[in-house]
Design an enzyme around this catalytic site. Structure first.
Site, PDB file in Angstrom:
ATOM      1  N   HIS A   1       0.841  -1.199   0.000  1.00  0.00           N
ATOM      2  CA  HIS A   1       0.000   0.000   0.000  1.00  0.00           C
ATOM      3  C   HIS A   1       0.873   1.244   0.000  1.00  0.00           C
ATOM      4  O   HIS A   1       2.095   1.156  -0.090  1.00  0.00           O
ATOM      5  CB  HIS A   1      -0.968  -0.015   1.184  1.00  0.00           C
ATOM      6  CG  HIS A   1      -0.302  -0.152   2.534  1.00  0.00           C
ATOM      7  ND1 HIS A   1       0.595   0.770   3.020  1.00  0.00           N
ATOM      8  CD2 HIS A   1      -0.402  -1.116   3.482  1.00  0.00           C
ATOM      9  CE1 HIS A   1       1.005   0.414   4.216  1.00  0.00           C
ATOM     10  NE2 HIS A   1       0.431  -0.751   4.519  1.00  0.00           N
TER      11      HIS A   1
ATOM     12  N   HIS B   1       4.032   1.426   2.308  1.00  0.00           N
ATOM     13  CA  HIS B   1       5.197   0.669   1.848  1.00  0.00           C
ATOM     14  C   HIS B   1       5.902   1.426   0.726  1.00  0.00           C
ATOM     15  O   HIS B   1       7.123   1.525   0.683  1.00  0.00           O
ATOM     16  CB  HIS B   1       4.769  -0.702   1.297  1.00  0.00           C
ATOM     17  CG  HIS B   1       4.044  -1.573   2.281  1.00  0.00           C
ATOM     18  ND1 HIS B   1       2.771  -2.027   2.061  1.00  0.00           N
ATOM     19  CD2 HIS B   1       4.418  -2.062   3.493  1.00  0.00           C
ATOM     20  CE1 HIS B   1       2.386  -2.770   3.093  1.00  0.00           C
ATOM     21  NE2 HIS B   1       3.366  -2.815   3.971  1.00  0.00           N
TER      22      HIS B   1
ATOM     23  N   CYS C   1      -5.995 -16.731  23.293  1.00  0.00           N
ATOM     24  CA  CYS C   1      -7.365 -16.820  22.787  1.00  0.00           C
ATOM     25  C   CYS C   1      -7.521 -18.140  22.044  1.00  0.00           C
ATOM     26  O   CYS C   1      -6.795 -18.405  21.093  1.00  0.00           O
ATOM     27  CB  CYS C   1      -7.682 -15.666  21.848  1.00  0.00           C
ATOM     28  SG  CYS C   1      -9.281 -15.875  21.002  1.00  0.00           S
TER      29      CYS C   1
ATOM     30  N   CYS D   1      -8.520 -17.637  18.306  1.00  0.00           N
ATOM     31  CA  CYS D   1      -7.421 -17.243  17.428  1.00  0.00           C
ATOM     32  C   CYS D   1      -6.311 -18.294  17.423  1.00  0.00           C
ATOM     33  O   CYS D   1      -5.449 -18.293  16.546  1.00  0.00           O
ATOM     34  CB  CYS D   1      -6.807 -15.923  17.884  1.00  0.00           C
ATOM     35  SG  CYS D   1      -7.916 -14.507  17.833  1.00  0.00           S
TER      36      CYS D   1
ATOM     37  N   CYS E   1     -10.791 -11.170  23.955  1.00  0.00           N
ATOM     38  CA  CYS E   1     -10.100 -11.082  22.676  1.00  0.00           C
ATOM     39  C   CYS E   1     -10.867 -10.087  21.810  1.00  0.00           C
ATOM     40  O   CYS E   1     -12.093 -10.185  21.697  1.00  0.00           O
ATOM     41  CB  CYS E   1     -10.088 -12.454  21.995  1.00  0.00           C
ATOM     42  SG  CYS E   1      -9.641 -12.370  20.248  1.00  0.00           S
TER      43      CYS E   1
ATOM     44  N   HIS F   1     -12.671 -12.109  18.835  1.00  0.00           N
ATOM     45  CA  HIS F   1     -13.752 -13.035  19.114  1.00  0.00           C
ATOM     46  C   HIS F   1     -14.708 -12.562  20.203  1.00  0.00           C
ATOM     47  O   HIS F   1     -15.787 -13.118  20.376  1.00  0.00           O
ATOM     48  CB  HIS F   1     -13.177 -14.405  19.506  1.00  0.00           C
ATOM     49  CG  HIS F   1     -12.468 -15.094  18.378  1.00  0.00           C
ATOM     50  ND1 HIS F   1     -11.146 -14.870  18.081  1.00  0.00           N
ATOM     51  CD2 HIS F   1     -12.914 -15.949  17.430  1.00  0.00           C
ATOM     52  CE1 HIS F   1     -10.807 -15.598  17.020  1.00  0.00           C
ATOM     53  NE2 HIS F   1     -11.857 -16.247  16.608  1.00  0.00           N
TER      54      HIS F   1
ATOM     55  N   LYS G   1      -4.376   8.025  10.296  1.00  0.00           N
ATOM     56  CA  LYS G   1      -3.492   7.113   9.597  1.00  0.00           C
ATOM     57  C   LYS G   1      -4.303   6.345   8.561  1.00  0.00           C
ATOM     58  O   LYS G   1      -5.438   5.950   8.800  1.00  0.00           O
ATOM     59  CB  LYS G   1      -2.887   6.127  10.603  1.00  0.00           C
ATOM     60  CG  LYS G   1      -1.882   5.184   9.966  1.00  0.00           C
ATOM     61  CD  LYS G   1      -1.409   4.144  10.971  1.00  0.00           C
ATOM     62  CE  LYS G   1      -0.590   3.079  10.260  1.00  0.00           C
ATOM     63  NZ  LYS G   1      -0.235   1.970  11.147  1.00  0.00           N
TER      64      LYS G   1
ATOM     65  N   LYS H   1      -7.184   0.471   5.298  1.00  0.00           N
ATOM     66  CA  LYS H   1      -8.304   0.034   4.490  1.00  0.00           C
ATOM     67  C   LYS H   1      -9.579  -0.048   5.308  1.00  0.00           C
ATOM     68  O   LYS H   1     -10.667   0.205   4.834  1.00  0.00           O
ATOM     69  CB  LYS H   1      -7.997  -1.334   3.872  1.00  0.00           C
ATOM     70  CG  LYS H   1      -6.972  -1.204   2.762  1.00  0.00           C
ATOM     71  CD  LYS H   1      -6.664  -2.538   2.139  1.00  0.00           C
ATOM     72  CE  LYS H   1      -5.629  -2.364   1.022  1.00  0.00           C
ATOM     73  NZ  LYS H   1      -5.167  -3.627   0.492  1.00  0.00           N
TER      74      LYS H   1
END
Length: 545
Positions: free
Chosen positions: A36, A39, A145, A148, A170, A173, A321, A324
């Site tokens: 993106h 980078h 978690c 996860c 978490c 979740h 910042k 997406k």
RNA sequence: GGGGCGGUAGCUCAGCCGGUUAGAGCAAGGGACUCAUAAUCCCUCGGUCGUGGGUUCGAGUCCCACCCGCCCUACCA
């Protein structure tokens, strides 16, 4: 990946009369996703920096690459029904490398952490630390978690409410985490607290900018803890040689790219001629890994430390910042499609002070493109070439009547070169471009004041000599600008170089030394000046967003 | 909770250790010019310097509190 030409280590095996290369790195990017703007920002900055140094005649090594191990990559690959390696291959070949080519990044190498030249050397490195007693076995306990299937950082957790009141949840979740422990290997990083502080004190420029340095100092002054450097809950990583049930923590793996990519443990001559990096470019988020963990690792291994870790800021959209998830994500291609690659490179270097967060917007990009690139710079090249064509049939005349106005420009160019050079040295790209475009403004003013289109009507010998001098002065100014802007906008600078007919007399543009760019009178009379294409066409229409 | 950074003209930002009428670029308005990409050059307009106190002969510039934005980091186990 092909080197950009000026760097050739093979000519000086072992000896390296030219000394150590100016070695610059970007972070190796996590292949979890496509590249993106952030980078690209880092990578363009490194490219401008290294192109500039190459044009100073220095031996340069510019490294970028990808970080391909770790749980996130593994999980993303699984989601997409491919192996982690297949996933990484696909992204590297279809997204990362193509973008760098598109943006004219002239990196000398591209390392991937799944390459054998990396993995084998990394195993040797950690084995060495293990043998030295720098690594020991312990256990790690932390919030885990089940959903996860991974440990969470305490700071990532959210407070429970309702039935989970008083518990930590978490964030993904929304269920309570449990405390689990696993056997891990630890690096004795705590032993390096004092040595690191001494190093920072002895090398005040090691971490830049100052705000980044302060943050690191405060952190280290609290005392470092030993670092867990292995994981046994998944296997997508580099196995510890003495205990293959564990894979190396992805950051230790990743940081070592800066050594393995330049021959650590494999090509001592190349390693000696390149390592350590002069500049590690990093984003603020990964500063600590580079300014604390990496130096500590090098100290433990008895290797030299890098010259500088430079943390640049974030690109902000509307003060936030870019990300997406916040729908503020704009891809590099969306911008280059509209503005062009060179303008893209220019814009981010010019608009945002390197090292600070900076606001970016489509509107601001448009405004700078129009005002600075099209109106000031592009139009200057255009009007000068047009007049040389119109009044001298495209053959650059000699300057024979220099006066105060010309001498002022000679001095201004020399000053711009000197100032810009020192600013790039400090990674102040914005300041350097300020100097260059300040000179552009002076040349435009010079033409307005000298009014060559009026002088052209004076057919006397004096009048024609005056006209010749004015146009030579303007063209020679453009010659300097082409050299200065080549590291930032290589394709455009090349067009200008061609327009001035400079190559036939002065050679290739990239071979022009930046420190000589301010020496007046290099473009010879008789050069063939052609109008060429418009450098920065006016933008068609404002794209709504 | 602790720490850091930032809040200055419509926009993006400069303003070092406190000192005359707070600066730049862009945008906007006017003028000059015509070589050039309807570009260039000049001039003008434009700010209660986040809020409220305090220190000082004097504060955007130091101190305190607060508000807003962002970042780093911790924890009540």
């Amino acid at each position: 990946m092909a080197a950009s030409g000026s760097t050739d280590l093979s000519t000086t095996p072992g000896g390296h009369a030219g000394g150590k290369a100016y070695y610059v790195s970007t972070p190796i990017y996590y292949v979890n996703d496509a590249p993106h703007l952030g980078h690209a920002y880092t990578t363009v900055a490194g490219d401008v920096l290294t192109r500039w140094h190459r044009q100073r005649g220095e031996k340069v090594w510019y490294l970028t690459g990808t970080d391909e191990h770790g749980q996130k990559v593994m999980r993303t690959a699984q989601t997409n029904g491919v192996t982690p390696k297949e996933w990484a291959d696909r992204l590297v070949e279809t997204a990362w490398k193509p973008l760098w080519e598109h943006l004219e990044i002239a990196n000398d190498d591209f390392i991937r952490t799944t390459q054998e030249r990396h993995t084998h050397r990394v195993q040797e490195f950690v084995q060495d630390l293990y043998d030295k007693g720098e690594i020991y076995k312990g256990s790690y306990e932390g919030p885990y978690c089940v959903g996860c299937e991974e440990f969470k950082l305490p700071g990532d957790l959210i407070d429970g409410t309702g039935e989970y009141e008083g518990q930590k949840l978490c964030p993904i979740h929304g269920r309570p985490v449990e405390m689990l422990s696993e056997d891990n290997y630890f690096f004795r990083m705590s032993a390096y607290t004092e040595r690191l502080l001494e190093f920072y004190a002895a090398n005040p420029d090691f971490i830049q900018p100052a705000s980044a340095r302060n943050e690191v100092l405060k952190f280290v002054q609290q005392g470092l803890q030993d670092l867990s450097i292995s994981r046994s809950t998944f296997d997508w990583g580099i196995k510890l040689p003495w205990d293959p049930a564990h894979v190396l923590y992805v950051w230790v793996d990743a940081l070592l790219n800066y050594a393995t990519a330049v021959g650590y443990g494999a090509d001592q001559a190349k390693f000696d001629a390149t390592f350590p990096a002069d500049v590690h470019l990093v984003g603020k988020d990964i500063l600590r890994f580079h300014a604390v963990i990496w130096p500590a690792m090098l100290m433990a291994a008895g290797l030299p430390l890098p010259g500088k870790v430079f943390a640049h800021g974030w690109l902000l959209v509307g003060g936030e910042k870019m990300s997406k998830s916040k729908l503020t994500g704009i891809s590099p291609h969306q911008l280059t499609d509209h503005f062009g690659v060179d303008a893209y490179r220019y814009y981010f270097m010019r608009a945002i002070p390197f090292g600070q967060d900076g606001s970016f917007s489509w509107e601001d990009f448009t405004a700078r493109y129009t005002s600075e690139l099209a109106n000031d710079f592009g139009n200057l090249a255009s009007r000068v070439a047009a007049m040389v064509g119109k009044y001298f049939d495209g053959t650059l005349p000699a300057a024979t009547a220099d006066g105060p106005a010309e001498e002022a420009l000679h001095a201004a160019l020399a000053n711009a070169v000197k100032s810009a050079d020192s600013k790039v040295e400090q990674l102040d790209f914005q300041g350097a471009l300020d100097d260059v475009f300040g000179f552009v403004k002076l040349v435009n003013g010079y033409l307005t004041e000298q009014e060559p289109w009026k002088v052209a009507k004076d057919t006397s010998e004096e009048g024609q000599a005056r006209l010749a001098t004015i146009l030579y002065t303007a063209a020679e100014s453009l010659r300097g600008l082409a050299v200065l802007l080549n590291p930032v906008m290589p394709a455009t600078a090349e067009k200008l170089w061609a327009s001035l007919g400079a190559e036939a007399h002065l050679g290739a543009l990239p071979a022009q030394r930046v420190q000589d760019a301010g020496t007046w009178g290099q473009l010879p009379a008789g050069a063939t000046v052609t109008k060429g294409e418009i450098l920065f066409p006016r933008l068609e229409e404002k794209k709504d967003s």
